[in-house]
Design a protein around this motif. Structure first.
Motif, mmCIF file in Angstrom:
data_model
loop_
_atom_site.group_PDB
_atom_site.id
_atom_site.type_symbol
_atom_site.label_atom_id
_atom_site.label_comp_id
_atom_site.label_asym_id
_atom_site.label_seq_id
_atom_site.Cartn_x
_atom_site.Cartn_y
_atom_site.Cartn_z
ATOM 1 N N ALA A 187 32.053 43.977 22.758
ATOM 2 C CA ALA A 187 32.078 44.411 21.190
ATOM 3 C C ALA A 187 31.575 43.830 20.438
ATOM 4 N N LEU A 188 30.949 42.372 20.527
ATOM 5 C CA LEU A 188 30.181 41.737 19.663
ATOM 6 C C LEU A 188 28.820 42.510 19.760
ATOM 7 N N ALA A 189 28.468 43.121 20.693
ATOM 8 C CA ALA A 189 27.166 43.830 20.598
ATOM 9 C C ALA A 189 27.080 44.973 19.705
ATOM 10 N N ILE A 190 28.348 45.560 19.639
ATOM 11 C CA ILE A 190 28.405 47.014 18.670
ATOM 12 C C ILE A 190 29.103 46.745 17.560
ATOM 13 N N GLU A 191 29.539 45.547 17.295
ATOM 14 C CA GLU A 191 30.186 44.983 16.162
ATOM 15 C C GLU A 191 29.488 45.257 14.802
ATOM 16 N N PRO A 192 27.977 45.077 14.855
ATOM 17 C CA PRO A 192 27.128 45.304 13.512
ATOM 18 C C PRO A 192 26.965 46.904 13.231
ATOM 19 N N VAL A 193 27.029 47.605 14.338
ATOM 20 C CA VAL A 193 27.069 49.107 14.047
ATOM 21 C C VAL A 193 28.467 49.588 13.508
ATOM 22 N N VAL A 194 29.464 49.132 14.279
ATOM 23 C CA VAL A 194 30.649 49.402 13.479
ATOM 24 C C VAL A 194 30.956 49.133 12.329
ATOM 25 N N SER A 195 30.574 47.814 12.129
ATOM 26 C CA SER A 195 30.782 47.458 10.693
ATOM 27 C C SER A 195 29.936 48.080 9.905
ATOM 28 N N TRP A 196 28.870 48.471 10.072
ATOM 29 C CA TRP A 196 27.840 49.520 9.031
ATOM 30 C C TRP A 196 28.579 50.730 8.776
ATOM 31 N N MET A 197 29.084 51.322 9.611
ATOM 32 C CA MET A 197 29.836 52.488 9.640
ATOM 33 C C MET A 197 31.049 52.578 8.966
ATOM 34 N N ALA A 198 31.977 51.247 9.218
ATOM 35 C CA ALA A 198 32.839 51.032 8.039
ATOM 36 C C ALA A 198 32.794 50.829 6.868
ATOM 37 N N ALA A 199 31.705 50.167 6.564
ATOM 38 C CA ALA A 199 31.307 49.830 5.354
ATOM 39 C C ALA A 199 30.992 51.363 4.508
ATOM 40 N N ARG A 200 30.836 52.476 5.209
ATOM 41 C CA ARG A 200 30.582 53.528 4.489
ATOM 42 C C ARG A 200 31.463 54.658 4.533
ATOM 43 N N GLY A 201 32.641 54.166 4.780
ATOM 44 C CA GLY A 201 33.945 54.830 4.581
ATOM 45 C C GLY A 201 34.549 55.441 5.928
ATOM 46 N N ILE A 202 33.866 55.099 7.011
ATOM 47 C CA ILE A 202 34.534 55.832 8.342
ATOM 48 C C ILE A 202 35.583 54.557 8.792
ATOM 49 N N VAL A 218 30.815 55.194 18.630
ATOM 50 C CA VAL A 218 29.716 54.685 19.375
ATOM 51 C C VAL A 218 30.053 54.449 20.734
ATOM 52 N N PHE A 219 31.054 54.237 21.091
ATOM 53 C CA PHE A 219 31.331 54.380 22.722
ATOM 54 C C PHE A 219 31.087 55.703 23.370
ATOM 55 N N PHE A 220 31.172 56.681 22.627
ATOM 56 C CA PHE A 220 31.155 58.093 23.091
ATOM 57 C C PHE A 220 29.416 58.437 23.185
ATOM 58 N N LEU A 221 28.870 57.733 22.224
ATOM 59 C CA LEU A 221 27.283 57.783 22.576
ATOM 60 C C LEU A 221 26.711 57.092 23.578
ATOM 61 N N VAL A 222 27.248 55.793 23.851
ATOM 62 C CA VAL A 222 26.786 54.867 24.862
ATOM 63 C C VAL A 222 27.103 55.766 26.396
ATOM 64 N N VAL A 223 28.651 56.005 26.376
ATOM 65 C CA VAL A 223 28.889 56.690 27.532
ATOM 66 C C VAL A 223 28.126 58.059 27.918
ATOM 67 N N GLY A 224 27.728 58.680 26.900
ATOM 68 C CA GLY A 224 26.841 59.981 26.976
ATOM 69 C C GLY A 224 25.538 59.347 27.588
ATOM 70 N N ALA A 225 25.027 58.341 26.990
ATOM 71 C CA ALA A 225 23.698 58.000 27.347
ATOM 72 C C ALA A 225 23.582 57.678 28.659
ATOM 73 N N VAL A 226 24.568 56.906 29.187
ATOM 74 C CA VAL A 226 24.693 56.288 30.406
ATOM 75 C C VAL A 226 24.917 57.559 31.537
ATOM 76 N N ALA A 227 25.861 58.429 31.255
ATOM 77 C CA ALA A 227 26.107 59.484 32.054
ATOM 78 C C ALA A 227 24.823 60.489 32.406
ATOM 79 N N GLY A 228 24.104 60.634 31.148
ATOM 80 C CA GLY A 228 22.742 61.586 31.215
ATOM 81 C C GLY A 228 21.869 60.722 32.071
ATOM 82 N N PHE A 229 21.691 59.314 31.966
ATOM 83 C CA PHE A 229 20.922 58.586 32.943
ATOM 84 C C PHE A 229 21.160 58.589 34.134
ATOM 85 N N VAL A 230 22.459 58.333 34.601
ATOM 86 C CA VAL A 230 23.024 58.522 35.865
ATOM 87 C C VAL A 230 22.632 59.960 36.589
ATOM 88 N N ALA A 231 22.846 60.855 35.872
ATOM 89 C CA ALA A 231 22.650 62.273 36.215
ATOM 90 C C ALA A 231 21.064 62.593 36.570
#
Length: 378
Positions: free
Chosen positions: A43-58, A67-80
């Motif tokens: 959570a600390l690692a993704i906190e800057p990205v989440v805060s940046w997106m939240a500051a822009r209205g998300i 963020v988690f969807f992108l991370v899981v998708g990247a890991v799944a693609g790598f494993v595949a």
């Protein structure tokens, strides 16, 4: 009997019972505590990205989910991709096994003058006792493997859920924590939290950038050598070498070397030499510049922290050791008073000329006495 003795005995027994109960509960919950610790650093690692997106209205919840969807998708693609490489290599090995067996049999017949044949060797292998025992043990171990896989999936789900709540409800969590502390302590907690976010996020992002550079350079080499599956192997080298401490470099280079060896043994030597040269370039040129502002700790401290983290928490401790030590160092650095260093040659590893620790005047008197035949002059 003194009146205080029964009460003291009861109190001592109660303290021992509480200690035993706490120790038992800690050992029972150690797995959950480690999962929560991993989730917190994630959570600390993704906190800057989440805060940046939240500051822009998300909304923070939606930002965390993306963020988690992108991370899981990247890991799944790598494993595949990695699974496709391993499956194709296994299929190639099975298909070419008769040719390998024929070459070994022909070499044995020509060298040792034996009369082996493929049919006889295959029959001896199929009817051997060790093969039957291996098949039985593998059949009984399928259940254990399935249980391990299910346990690992449940652990990953637990980590992702906790990290999602930590990242999505970060402000609420900080507010709840500060509500039970006095104002002075609240400032210290918020400052430590901010440093932890900066150091952990900086560590992850700097490692990601170095993984990208490593993957691109190894991809160019593998394409020049015409090694198959170059993109997937480059991604493997970049991620494993950067995000697995200490032994990641060796694990990352083993797979490309093995696949290159199946094409030409000299290609494996080229891959090994390039990996060694690039590792030196990364250690002495690339990594100090990329991590100077994010995780600025001495290499010896980083290596010792990885060893200590591995001894305490295994692979988990090795992963979180460097950002944890960097956070602690940055937090304690604010409370350590520093002074200007005096201009002295001994600071740079030299010796002060003419001082009590300088042996040159005594040496001159000694050699002068030897030349003149007398004792040292006063």
């Amino acid at each position: 009997m003194p009146r205080w003795l029964p009460r003291a005995m009861i109190l001592a027994l109660a303290l021992i019972a509480c200690f035993q109960l706490g120790s038992w509960a800690f050992h029972q919950l150690i797995g959950l505590l480690v999962n929560v610790l991993i989730a917190f650093f994630l959570a600390l690692a993704i906190e800057p990205v989440v805060s940046w997106m939240a500051a822009r209205g998300i909304r923070r919840g939606l930002a965390t989910f993306l963020v988690f969807f992108l991370v899981v998708g990247a890991v799944a693609g790598f494993v595949a991709m990695l699974g496709s490489i391993l499956a194709s290599q296994i299929i190639d090995m099975v298909e070419s096994f008769p040719e390998y067996l024929d070459s070994v049999i022909n070499w044995s017949n020509a060298t040792f003058h034996t009369e082996l044949s493929r049919v006889a060797v295959q029959d001896s292998l199929l009817h051997s006792d060790w093969l039957q025992r291996y098949v039985q043990n593998s059949a009984t171990g399928v259940l254990d493997i399935s249980t391990t896989v299910l346990g690992g999936l449940f652990r990953l789900l637990t980590i992702f859920l906790f990290s999602f709540y930590f990242a999505a409800d970060g402000p609420r969590l900080r507010r709840a924590l500060c509500s039970v502390l006095p104002p002075a302590k609240q400032a210290e907690v918020l400052r430590a939290w901010e440093i932890a976010v900066d150091k952990t996020g900086g560590y992850i992002y700097s490692r990601g950038l170095m993984a990208l550079i490593s993957g691109v350079t190894h991809y160019i080499l593998l394409e020049i050598l015409a090694v198959p599956y170059a993109p997937a192997l480059a991604i493997w080298v970049g991620l494993v070498s950067q995000f697995i401490p200490t032994i990641g470099t060796y694990l990352a280079g083993a797979l490309p070397m093995l696949i290159a060896f199946t094409i030409d043994p000299w290609y494996a030597v080229w891959v090994l030499g390039f990996a060694v040269i690039y590792q030196q370039f990364e250690n002495y040129m690339l990594q100090p510049k990329l991590t100077a502002r994010t995780v600025d700790i001495h290499p010896a401290v980083a290596f010792g922290s990885v060893i200590a983290g591995t001894a305490l928490l295994g692979a988990v401790g090795a992963l979180i050791a460097i950002p944890a030590v960097a956070t602690l160092q940055a937090f304690l650095g604010a409370y350590v008073r520093r002074y200007d260093v005096m201009d002295d040659a001994r600071v740079q590893g030299g010796r002060r000329s003419g001082g009590p620790g300088d042996g040159r005047p005594v040496a001159r008197q000694f050699w002068r006495a030897l030349r003149t035949g007398g004792g040292p002059r006063p």
